[in-house]
Scaffold this active site. Structure first.
Site, short mmCIF file in Angstrom:
data_model
loop_
_atom_site.label_atom_id
_atom_site.label_comp_id
_atom_site.label_asym_id
_atom_site.label_seq_id
_atom_site.Cartn_x
_atom_site.Cartn_y
_atom_site.Cartn_z
N GLY A 92 82.99 45.96 -43.85
CA GLY A 92 82.20 44.75 -43.63
C GLY A 92 82.55 44.05 -42.33
O GLY A 92 83.54 44.38 -41.68
N SER A 144 70.31 52.24 -49.01
CA SER A 144 70.29 51.78 -47.61
C SER A 144 70.92 52.78 -46.66
O SER A 144 70.94 52.55 -45.45
CB SER A 144 71.03 50.45 -47.51
N TYR A 186 79.65 50.88 -31.85
CA TYR A 186 78.37 51.08 -32.53
C TYR A 186 77.25 51.15 -31.50
O TYR A 186 77.03 50.18 -30.76
CB TYR A 186 78.16 49.89 -33.47
N GLY A 219 72.31 53.84 -55.16
CA GLY A 219 72.68 52.42 -55.16
C GLY A 219 71.55 51.62 -54.55
O GLY A 219 70.44 51.59 -55.08
N PHE A 249 70.99 44.71 -49.12
CA PHE A 249 70.26 45.77 -49.81
C PHE A 249 71.14 46.98 -50.15
O PHE A 249 70.66 48.11 -50.22
CB PHE A 249 69.04 46.19 -48.99
#
Lengths: 618, 618
Positions: free
Chosen positions: B273, B193, B515, B190, B260
């Site tokens: 997201g 990334s 994260y 794809g 990207f």
């Protein structure tokens, strides 16, 4: 003379035998310290102490419950007579009682493999192993119209040979290992409320065990920080909520079957509750669970959403006992809502109501529940009320187009107020007329009652079935119109009075759940063709309009003939491979969920058709 | 002397070669009518026209973008020097430039089977088949630290033999049939990334095709009634949103990689997201899609939620190209929000912020996004701002404990106002200090920029990696503390300056996405042990605290060594069977997602370790 019924009393003399044979059965079973299957009707829906009956000589229909005796439903008889109609002729309520339990003979269990028996005796106490006639009869079917008719005429060909009532995950594991070793069929049995033939033994070649999960009914822990609870999946709806409420939380899953279904059944069938618009469907609530398969236990990680490969929980959800038995589940729960407000609204037409529903959905400010009844179900709803108010009378007689809607809000008071304001604005712009909270209360009280009306109709020469689907917004009205027209045309053209109504019960951004209820007169000899004709007709029309084969009833064997049209063939092969690896001997609920290769090739008839045989007269 | 950079101009003379070699490469490729892989950095992140660089002689770090040249980031250099520290010694920014493209030699493609070649020529135009060095180099890796380091030292051992750029579902079907016939490996590519080695060819025995999906970039239709859109999955984030916005709708999926990455990549890896708290994760948005497998195309029903057997879409979501290639998807979309408001808040501590977050989650009135930066990332955030306000200076120097939070609201104006009020009440009760909408705007502008900082650090003798997880509320702080401590202890005990920060980016009722970003000095010879040590350390600690192996980065080969601990073994067998039936020759992205039997038995090393070899010096 009004019927005498002893309220809330168990085992007493029974004065109502001819009208409600269930009462007679009840006398045999004390209500405490018995298993669930001993408490509920063997040949009908739900609580043995709750049923509809007629009052003589008026012919008025009444309902008796554990707490209220013979409450008249003054409009119902008239509604049935007038609506279940053909060429203006009214239908009569003829008596067509069920056979009595003691009149039924079933074949003796198959001989058990002595090694298997020894292993079972080392795992279970004698009290957990049942082979008596009552246990076997109450585990052969679910509660579909076909199931009930077969029970009511005493047609029981495939009763399980043994009922096992496990009490722990470990016991289920040991049982499954042993069953796999001795090639014994294992059918998970939850509340037994399914109406698609999900739990019926349908193979005749092997010893069959029905695994009644209802003793596994503990809430193991509640974690109020993560808002999760670990629960044995044999727990019934009311017990589950009662336990959770002790910790101030709720699952928020309330399907029509709530009172008589289990968490395990909900998970295995992808169930959906009345308040799914807010709390989600069962797959949204399920965090993780253990599934005992013949080749081992499959566990899932207890944690929030992750994107780290395939989410395997979805392979078990909806697998309907064909891959194994779910034993314990970690479920998302939520704090008990501060406010719960349910309102009734009346729309000028079904189209008005659907327009409002679509606008509400688009507004992104959703109620907890929106149910919309079409005009026919609206009239049924008002006709089955205990009180006979002027408004009900007006509705049930004069108006042909109005639609009742029940709209509920749950959450914090401020959230409920905010949502109400937004939703009410849209409703009033679409011609809705507010009826206040009283219809909401009535709905809440009566929401589980429809199957009791079905039992009454079975007792009176009629049959009732249902079909539900998820359908897109664009296909909703076309499907609704065609299904109703086609059903009535089919039966009326044969001279059989018929009736069909529908409601919308769950909404999604790209569609709704549309639920049909349909009925006609039974033919004289209780032959099953009309039910299967009705079901086939409705399923074909649903698929024609792109609807789902089911929104929440599942597949069982009833929907198998349509699965090749519904699921891309590649996926059927994938399913078969999964089945092969977790259940290589096909001992878990065989011939359900997916067509076998032989059915697909036409070498074997679908069970749907096999069971469509002409039955002996009563 | 300030660096001269030609803004927004392609192919011109390049004055910045030593500082930004990307610019040199760019000169070779016109920006129009080229494929995506030709527009983005081959050895770094993103747009070739966007990069950080130092200004001489001040040493100030600046950012150049297609629209702005050499904008100084006045605090960043100091921040890096001071924070990437050891015993109070500051770190210097030594130059460690990448190799140039023309210095790289790669092995010639394997010989192609002539029959396979003929079939390809009948399916594709010559322009869709690429074997040039640039095409092969840009399809060998993703964008992980290991990938970039290997590119930057010219270590490319397994470049795909052929790049194919299909333009339709039918072409992918034909390609897959042909590849299966000739036993050719097929890797879906794809945006490239990924940072887990998801697309890297890792087998050496067969011809390898990388299928670059980015020409399949059409929105095929938008249905505003069902709020769905059918989309070719090779479309990149910005193009997708641009197309959808023409119909007044949005997908609402905005991962860090948005600029990207492709829809197909999002689906294949279970992406999430920034606004997932409102719009859901990618699996919630996916209605149906087509997956081309070696044994045929698997289709799903386009419709709203149904409970009719297993929901097969979840077998493809997260399968990372190992079962086939997704070509077209029907996705849920939503009307463009009337209001979009993003605010900054400052909390006295990370604990204060987490308390507020938990209370907001419990209140059931959720913002669209809540990001909370721990003190280290808060300082990074203020230090990487272009302007050098007094407040930024104050934060980045003096305060060690405060935490920045960005909280966003989207929806109708009235909904946003209602949610704001409820959320702001909770924030103020937890000591949050409002910074207004300016930090929200800055976040929105800079949200995709972090990888550009990583590239800069790679250019300056440092490395940066990330690890993210879903973790329960109870384990959030313990994991955060232990991971940060352990990481710094590990590197500093070896005399290597190190740095680690974290943020919370997504919330769920039973946990959050945490994260981590961590960095240290590169060792002199670019040997990869430090990165794999860091990654191993972080993954072990995450699993120790019950965290998910990944929240949204996926598995690739990087996480495979942990999959036996993370996924119950039974499920690994189920996965293998599914793989066997849809891809019997194992041509789809082999050795990804799950350990092979040989890796599991220790007969073969995990790729994680194989690729941990000492590299030649630059």
């Amino acid at each position: 003379m009004q019927l005498e019924v002893e309220d809330n009393k168990v085992g007493g003399t029974n004065t109502t035998a001819t009208i409600a044979p269930e009462r007679q059965e009840l006398a045999q079973f004390p209500q405490d310290n018995v298993d669930y299957y001993q408490k509920i009707k063997w040949n009908g829906w739900g609580d043995t102490r709750k049923f509809l009956h007629t009052l003589e000589p008026s012919g008025t229909i009444a309902i008796t419950t554990p707490t209220a005796s013979a409450v008249p439903l003054p409009s119902l008889a008239n509604y049935i007579k007038k609506e279940l109609t053909l060429n203006g002729q009214t239908s009569n309520l003829e008596n067509t009682p069920s056979i009595q339990l003691d009149q039924i003979n079933i074949a003796a269990p198959r001989p058990i493999n002595p090694s298997f028996e020894r292993e079972l005796q080392s795992i279970f106490t004698p009290d957990q192993l049942k082979t008596d006639k009552f246990a076997r009869i109450t585990h052969v079917y679910g509660k579909s119209i076909r199931d009930l008719v077969r029970l009511r005429i005493g047609q029981i060909n495939n009763a399980p040979d043994l009922i096992i009532l496990p009490q722990s995950h470990d016991e289920v594991e040991k049982l499954m290992q042993s069953a796999n070793k001795y090639n014994v069929i294992v059918i998970a049995y939850g509340g037994g409320s399914n109406i698609v033939g999900a739990c019926e033994p349908v193979t005749t070649d092997r010893f069959v065990v029905s695994v009644d999960m209802r003793r596994m009914n503990k809430v193991l822990w509640v974690d109020r920080r993560e808002m999760t609870a670990c629960i044995q999946v044999g727990i019934m709806g009311p017990d589950l909520e009662k336990e959770l409420r002790k910790s101030g939380v709720s699952l928020g899953h309330d399907p029509d079957s709530f009172e008589f279904s289990t968490l395990g059944g909900w998970l295995a069938t992808c169930s959906s509750g009345h308040q799914s618009d807010k709390y989600g469907d069962i797959e949204d609530m399920a965090v993780s669970f253990k599934t005992v398969t013949p080749t081992g236990t499959l566990e899932l990680r207890n944690g929030a959403r992750a994107g780290a490969g395939i989410n395997y929980k979805h392979i078990i959800l909806g697998s309907e006992g064909t891959l194994g038995i779910i034993t314990e589940a970690v479920m998302r729960v939520h704090p008990l809502p501060q406010a719960e407000e349910y309102f009734g609204f009346m729309f000028p037409s079904f189209t008005h109501a659907i327009n409002a529903l679509e606008q509400i959905r688009r507004s992104d400010i959703l109620p907890t529940m929106i149910r919309i009844y079409d005009p026919d179900e609206t009239r049924l709803s008002f006709s089955s009320k205990p009180s006979k108010g002027a408004f009900s009378e007006f509705i049930s007689s004069a108006i042909k187009h109005v639609c009742l809607s029940i709209i509920g809000f749950e959450g914090s008071k401020k959230q409920v107020d905010f949502h109400k304001k937004s939703v009410f604005d849209i409703l009033s712009k679409n011609g809705a007329f507010g009826l206040g909270q009283s219809p909401g209360k009535t709905w809440a009280e009566k929401r589980y009652d429809l199957p009791y009306i079905r039992d009454f109709l079975l007792n009176h020469n009629m049959w009732v079935d249902v079909a539900e689907t998820t359908v897109s917004w664009s296909s909703l009205l076309p499907l609704w119109k065609e299904a109703k027209q086609a059903f009535n045309d089919h039966f009326r053209s044969k001279g059989i009075p018929s009736w069909i109504c529908a409601h919308i019960s769950h909404t999604y951004s790209n569609g709704v759940c549309l639920y049909f209820i349909f009925a006609s007169k039974q033919n004289a000899d209780n032959e099953m063709t009309p039910y299967t004709e009705g079901k086939r007709l409705m399923t074909d029309i649903v698929l024609k309009h792109g609807g789902a084969i089911s929104h929440h009833h599942g597949v069982g064997y009833e929907h198998v003939p349509w699965m090749n049209r519904y699921v891309s063939n590649g996926w059927i092969n994938v399913y078969r491979k999964i089945k092969e690896v977790v259940d290589p001997k096909n001992i878990c609920n065989p011939r359900k969920l997916m067509p076998t290769q032989e059915e697909e090739n036409g070498q074997k008839k679908y069970l749907f058709d096999v069971l469509n045989v002409k039955q002996p007269k009563l």
